[in-house]
Motif scaffolding. Structure first.
Motif, PDB file in Angstrom:
ATOM      1  N   UNK A 164       8.882 -44.122 -89.635  1.00  0.00           N
ATOM      2  CA  UNK A 164       7.637 -44.435 -89.965  1.00  0.00           C
ATOM      3  C   UNK A 164       7.653 -46.012 -89.492  1.00  0.00           C
ATOM      4  N   UNK A 165       6.489 -46.529 -88.655  1.00  0.00           N
ATOM      5  CA  UNK A 165       6.410 -47.853 -88.264  1.00  0.00           C
ATOM      6  C   UNK A 165       4.979 -48.089 -88.535  1.00  0.00           C
ATOM      7  N   UNK A 166       4.659 -49.288 -88.957  1.00  0.00           N
ATOM      8  CA  UNK A 166       3.293 -50.060 -89.021  1.00  0.00           C
ATOM      9  C   UNK A 166       3.048 -51.034 -88.116  1.00  0.00           C
TER      10      UNK A 166
ATOM     11  N   UNK B 196       2.178 -38.413 -86.835  1.00  0.00           N
ATOM     12  CA  UNK B 196       0.856 -38.619 -87.838  1.00  0.00           C
ATOM     13  C   UNK B 196       0.371 -39.837 -87.522  1.00  0.00           C
ATOM     14  N   UNK B 197      -0.848 -40.100 -87.767  1.00  0.00           N
ATOM     15  CA  UNK B 197      -1.492 -41.549 -87.263  1.00  0.00           C
ATOM     16  C   UNK B 197      -2.636 -41.858 -88.561  1.00  0.00           C
ATOM     17  N   UNK B 198      -1.888 -42.930 -88.975  1.00  0.00           N
ATOM     18  CA  UNK B 198      -3.090 -43.609 -90.260  1.00  0.00           C
ATOM     19  C   UNK B 198      -3.617 -44.769 -89.484  1.00  0.00           C
TER      20      UNK B 198
ATOM     21  N   UNK C 139      -6.054 -47.762 -89.804  1.00  0.00           N
ATOM     22  CA  UNK C 139      -7.215 -48.548 -90.707  1.00  0.00           C
ATOM     23  C   UNK C 139      -7.955 -49.668 -89.857  1.00  0.00           C
TER      24      UNK C 139
ATOM     25  N   UNK D 205      -4.826 -52.179 -89.063  1.00  0.00           N
ATOM     26  CA  UNK D 205      -3.308 -51.673 -88.802  1.00  0.00           C
ATOM     27  C   UNK D 205      -3.157 -50.235 -88.617  1.00  0.00           C
TER      28      UNK D 205
ATOM     29  N   UNK E 165      -0.265 -46.965 -88.724  1.00  0.00           N
ATOM     30  CA  UNK E 165       1.120 -46.684 -89.246  1.00  0.00           C
ATOM     31  C   UNK E 165       1.018 -45.345 -88.567  1.00  0.00           C
TER      32      UNK E 165
ATOM     33  N   UNK F  74       3.811 -42.011 -88.284  1.00  0.00           N
ATOM     34  CA  UNK F  74       5.063 -41.188 -88.643  1.00  0.00           C
ATOM     35  C   UNK F  74       5.315 -40.318 -87.521  1.00  0.00           C
TER      36      UNK F  74
END
Lengths: 331, 331
Positions: free
Chosen positions: B44-46, B85-87, B89, B127, B129, B131
């Protein structure tokens, strides 16, 4: 960024050590070993300060909630939670804050035997993204798409308390002091219905967790299953504090549209009704039948056995007006 | 939040459909099926706007980089990328921005046959994030911890161009116009060394991807492997633009401390040296031997076969002063 490196020590303090974690935090990736003939369920949710929780929320609650909302998604698939990755963006490395935040994260992880397998900590406006993974037998999964006309519609627990707590915080309603802690706990420390989800995967035809609000989430089931539903508003499980604080109409509106309940909404075929009710009673999980699935592809509501209308702006017209088209509420 | 729901349509536009994805985006969780006798690598990287990329970075580059930095972590384990998976914001649902962002995400996903299996879109300061998950045979993994005294230290590609681009953007150096695009591409569109990682898992004793800078990342290998290393500064692979733009000392400092290279740093035992070099030459992957592992638990550097010193503030004293303790640079 030295302080941010130190955060890794907080993440390293977890107790849970799963056998299926071949390599935990500390390398470029974690390595996990999924069991044969099982599927891995994967979900990602972000909480942004000021959007998903009030900025002044206590850090332990933020940690708890970041994990809980993701475990709730696993619960809605009937999956057994196993691994989480945590991406934390925070303005400064405040040691006291982090200690409490991690306590909230690890309490819930320990309870469900979930191991933190990855963490990234970055500097920026406070937000938390968790990716949670669980295990489920290949042939038994709770999807949104399995509801059929005639199935009964159920919900676990009680509805609307978290939304009531938020309204209380915002000064829009006044919850009696004796009940304040109870509703604040519902808002800040939601309990994912993990055990319910696992029990339900033997019986339910579809399921979803209630994050956006009952009507909104019911629409996801109806759209995925290409069905409609009627919700019996008199049957909605409202807590004593909801009934004491709000008039019936306002309470029902909040139960229908307020989010953050993290209860499970699910459907069960007539043939599985008794088996499901027995199983959940044995597990001590409160459930309520709140309606039935039909073939209309619309969501309707009744009160005192009479149809009442809901609209895109919530539960607006509390009258004998015919039921609205569910597509109004699609968003 | 209607606009944010629309974003889902952008995410739904991907072409990649993997057989091991049982259920993609659209339910509470995705369902994936890991192959037997394989491990799943998870990272996981943000990326935060203004921290990990300049605020004015083009959206396609942001999308590319968010995926690339995670695939780079998978590459460093020798894993085959499979699912992300893409979060996301973002302050507002800007359709043009999103289209470009998704183009950047999907170009890279398609190239590596990676399927987006989950997305969460929330409103807030920009931002991202990601995974990422990959597959690796259970007995063949590139860890940081396998380096042994006597192993040779290698790096793929060239070092420092991304850091040079950043300095150029910040007005600290002036890159000749003819080279600007080349270095900006290195900064904005890093290429994860996925194929190199897969080839290396047959030969390398340890590996890491270069995100923080060579010395910092080498320390991770040394700490995990409980070894030391000597880096031959004359051997560092510097691009023509680096050599043309900076004096030798400044170029070397940037190659040692500048981050964002996303090349692989790895170690190979003497016995595997020829096999590795042949394999990577066949794959067309440029590599350079830049030093050797030793038992000292310190990182030292030499230039013209003479020891030179590095310190916690980078490569400070370009003199005959004895080598510094590597622990100085631990952060």
């Amino acid at each position: 960024m030295k302080e941010f490196e130190l955060i890794k020590h907080f993440f390293a303090e977890q107790i849970v050590k799963r056998k299926d974690v071949i390599l935990g935090i500390g390398d470029d990736c974690a390595l996990i070993q999924a069991a044969e003939r099982q599927h891995v369920a994967v979900t990602t949710d972000t909480l942004v300060a000021g959007v998903h929780f009030p900025v002044e929320t206590e850090p332990r609650a933020i940690g708890h909630k970041a994990i809980a909302v993701n475990l709730s998604d696993l619960a809605a698939m009937g999956a057994e939670p196993a691994w989480v990755s945590l991406a934390l963006t925070l303005p400064e490395a405040d040691e006291a804050w982090l200690k409490e935040f991690c306590a909230g994260v690890f309490e819930l992880c320990e309870y469900y035997n979930v191991q933190l397998i990855g963490g990234d900590t970055t500097q920026g406006p406070l937000s938390i993204t968790v990716t949670a993974q669980g295990i489920t037998p290949a042939d038994k999964c709770l999807l949104r798409s399995g509801a059929k006309a005639g199935d009964w519609l159920y919900v676990t627990g009680e509805l609307g308390d978290a939304a009531l707590a938020l309204k209380h915080l915002q000064g829009q309603v006044s919850v009696e002091e004796v009940f304040t802690e109870q509703v604040m706990t519902k808002l800040n420390y939601p309990k994912p219905r993990v055990l319910a989800g696992q029990a339900l995967k033997e019986y339910a035809s579809s399921a979803i967790d209630l994050s956006d609000g009952l009507i909104s989430d019911l629409q996801h089931i109806c759209q995925a299953s290409k069905v409609g539903a009627n919700v019996v508003l008199d049957a909605l499980p409202l807590s004593k504090v909801m009934r004491d604080t709000l008039e019936q109409q306002a309470a029902i509106e909040l139960a229908l549209s307020g989010g953050d309940d993290y209860e499970l909404l699910f459907t069960v075929a007539e043939d599985n009704k008794v088996g499901m009710e027995t199983s959940l009673a044995h597990a001590g999980i409160p459930i309520t039948c709140i309606g039935q699935i039909n073939g209309s592809e619309k969501i309707t509501t009744t009160l005192d056995s009479k149809p009442v209308a809901i609209s895109s702006r919530g539960f607006e017209h509390f009258s004998g007006k015919g039921p609205d088209n569910a597509s109004d509420r699609q968003s």
